[in-house]
Design a protein around this motif. Structure first.
Motif, PDB file in Angstrom:
ATOM      1  N   UNK A  78       3.597  -5.697 -10.518  1.00  0.00           N
ATOM      2  CA  UNK A  78       2.407  -5.556  -9.690  1.00  0.00           C
ATOM      3  C   UNK A  78       1.159  -5.274 -10.501  1.00  0.00           C
ATOM      4  N   UNK A  79       0.027  -5.505  -9.865  1.00  0.00           N
ATOM      5  CA  UNK A  79      -1.264  -5.128 -10.430  1.00  0.00           C
ATOM      6  C   UNK A  79      -2.031  -4.355  -9.360  1.00  0.00           C
ATOM      7  N   UNK A  80      -2.584  -3.225  -9.737  1.00  0.00           N
ATOM      8  CA  UNK A  80      -3.213  -2.329  -8.779  1.00  0.00           C
ATOM      9  C   UNK A  80      -4.626  -2.805  -8.434  1.00  0.00           C
ATOM     10  N   UNK A  81      -4.905  -2.855  -7.149  1.00  0.00           N
ATOM     11  CA  UNK A  81      -6.253  -3.116  -6.649  1.00  0.00           C
ATOM     12  C   UNK A  81      -6.672  -1.914  -5.818  1.00  0.00           C
ATOM     13  N   UNK A  82      -7.788  -1.314  -6.190  1.00  0.00           N
ATOM     14  CA  UNK A  82      -8.300  -0.156  -5.460  1.00  0.00           C
ATOM     15  C   UNK A  82      -9.718  -0.457  -5.006  1.00  0.00           C
ATOM     16  N   UNK A  83      -9.948  -0.325  -3.696  1.00  0.00           N
ATOM     17  CA  UNK A  83     -11.258  -0.598  -3.120  1.00  0.00           C
ATOM     18  C   UNK A  83     -11.829   0.713  -2.597  1.00  0.00           C
ATOM     19  N   UNK A  84     -12.943   1.122  -3.155  1.00  0.00           N
ATOM     20  CA  UNK A  84     -13.566   2.376  -2.747  1.00  0.00           C
ATOM     21  C   UNK A  84     -14.592   2.119  -1.655  1.00  0.00           C
TER      22      UNK A  84
ATOM     23  N   UNK B 238       0.846  -1.185   0.000  1.00  0.00           N
ATOM     24  CA  UNK B 238       0.000   0.000   0.000  1.00  0.00           C
ATOM     25  C   UNK B 238       0.887   1.242   0.000  1.00  0.00           C
ATOM     26  N   UNK B 239       0.358   2.373  -0.443  1.00  0.00           N
ATOM     27  CA  UNK B 239       1.152   3.604  -0.470  1.00  0.00           C
ATOM     28  C   UNK B 239       1.724   3.946   0.903  1.00  0.00           C
TER      29      UNK B 239
ATOM     30  N   UNK C 259     -14.032  -7.351  -0.151  1.00  0.00           N
ATOM     31  CA  UNK C 259     -12.899  -6.430  -0.151  1.00  0.00           C
ATOM     32  C   UNK C 259     -13.181  -5.193   0.689  1.00  0.00           C
ATOM     33  N   UNK C 260     -12.122  -4.706   1.301  1.00  0.00           N
ATOM     34  CA  UNK C 260     -12.200  -3.537   2.172  1.00  0.00           C
ATOM     35  C   UNK C 260     -11.271  -2.448   1.638  1.00  0.00           C
ATOM     36  N   UNK C 261     -11.517  -1.189   1.972  1.00  0.00           N
ATOM     37  CA  UNK C 261     -10.604  -0.126   1.524  1.00  0.00           C
ATOM     38  C   UNK C 261      -9.157  -0.386   1.943  1.00  0.00           C
ATOM     39  N   UNK C 262      -8.947  -1.031   3.088  1.00  0.00           N
ATOM     40  CA  UNK C 262      -7.583  -1.349   3.546  1.00  0.00           C
ATOM     41  C   UNK C 262      -6.885  -2.362   2.658  1.00  0.00           C
ATOM     42  N   UNK C 263      -7.625  -3.018   1.771  1.00  0.00           N
ATOM     43  CA  UNK C 263      -7.014  -3.957   0.829  1.00  0.00           C
ATOM     44  C   UNK C 263      -6.416  -3.241  -0.379  1.00  0.00           C
ATOM     45  N   UNK C 264      -6.634  -1.946  -0.481  1.00  0.00           N
ATOM     46  CA  UNK C 264      -6.090  -1.174  -1.595  1.00  0.00           C
ATOM     47  C   UNK C 264      -4.564  -1.227  -1.565  1.00  0.00           C
ATOM     48  N   UNK C 265      -3.981  -1.677  -2.677  1.00  0.00           N
ATOM     49  CA  UNK C 265      -2.535  -1.853  -2.753  1.00  0.00           C
ATOM     50  C   UNK C 265      -2.152  -2.322  -4.152  1.00  0.00           C
ATOM     51  N   UNK C 266      -0.869  -2.311  -4.406  1.00  0.00           N
ATOM     52  CA  UNK C 266      -0.342  -3.011  -5.575  1.00  0.00           C
ATOM     53  C   UNK C 266      -0.051  -4.444  -5.143  1.00  0.00           C
TER      54      UNK C 266
END
Length: 126
Positions: free
Chosen positions: A119-125, A43-44, A89-96
């Protein structure tokens, strides 16, 4: 060994995604089933962390506590591919998310892997 991950994207909280990672370029005498496979994420602003791993046969799997019960790792040795099914999925799962391979066939993610994919980007809003 080359690892090509795919399947990332944007999803709402509570949704699902499935990541895939195709492996190729094995040294002579080795095949996909010679390797344990895993997924990590970053994650960032955070360090890369272990998510899940599966041994060469697919029988034994390991998960980070944060994803247990929501994520499932699996592999298809006939197709040289490892998957990560991500549910609820949860927002905390947002990561590459990064695919990984290790030459120890019983590796379960407790050490740095031998090979990394892109990597592949996963973004959970929310």
């Amino acid at each position: 060994v080359q690892l090509q991950a795919s399947g990332g994207g944007l999803v709402q909280a509570g949704g699902s995604l499935t990541l895939s990672c195709a492996a190729s370029g094995f040294p002579s005498g080795f095949s996909f089933s010679s390797y344990a496979m895993g997924w990590f994420r970053q994650a960032p602003g955070k360090e890369r962390e272990f998510v899940a791993a599966v041994i060469w046969s697919g029988v034994r799997k390991a998960y980070a506590d944060s994803v247990k019960g929501r994520f499932t790792i699996s592999r298809d040795n006939a197709k040289d591919t490892v998957f990560l099914q991500m549910n609820n999925l949860k927002p905390d799962d947002t990561a590459v998310y990064y695919c990984a391979a290790d030459q120890h066939p019983y590796w379960t993610g407790d050490s740095a892997p031998d090979y990394w994919g892109q990597g592949t980007q996963v973004t959970v809003s929310s």
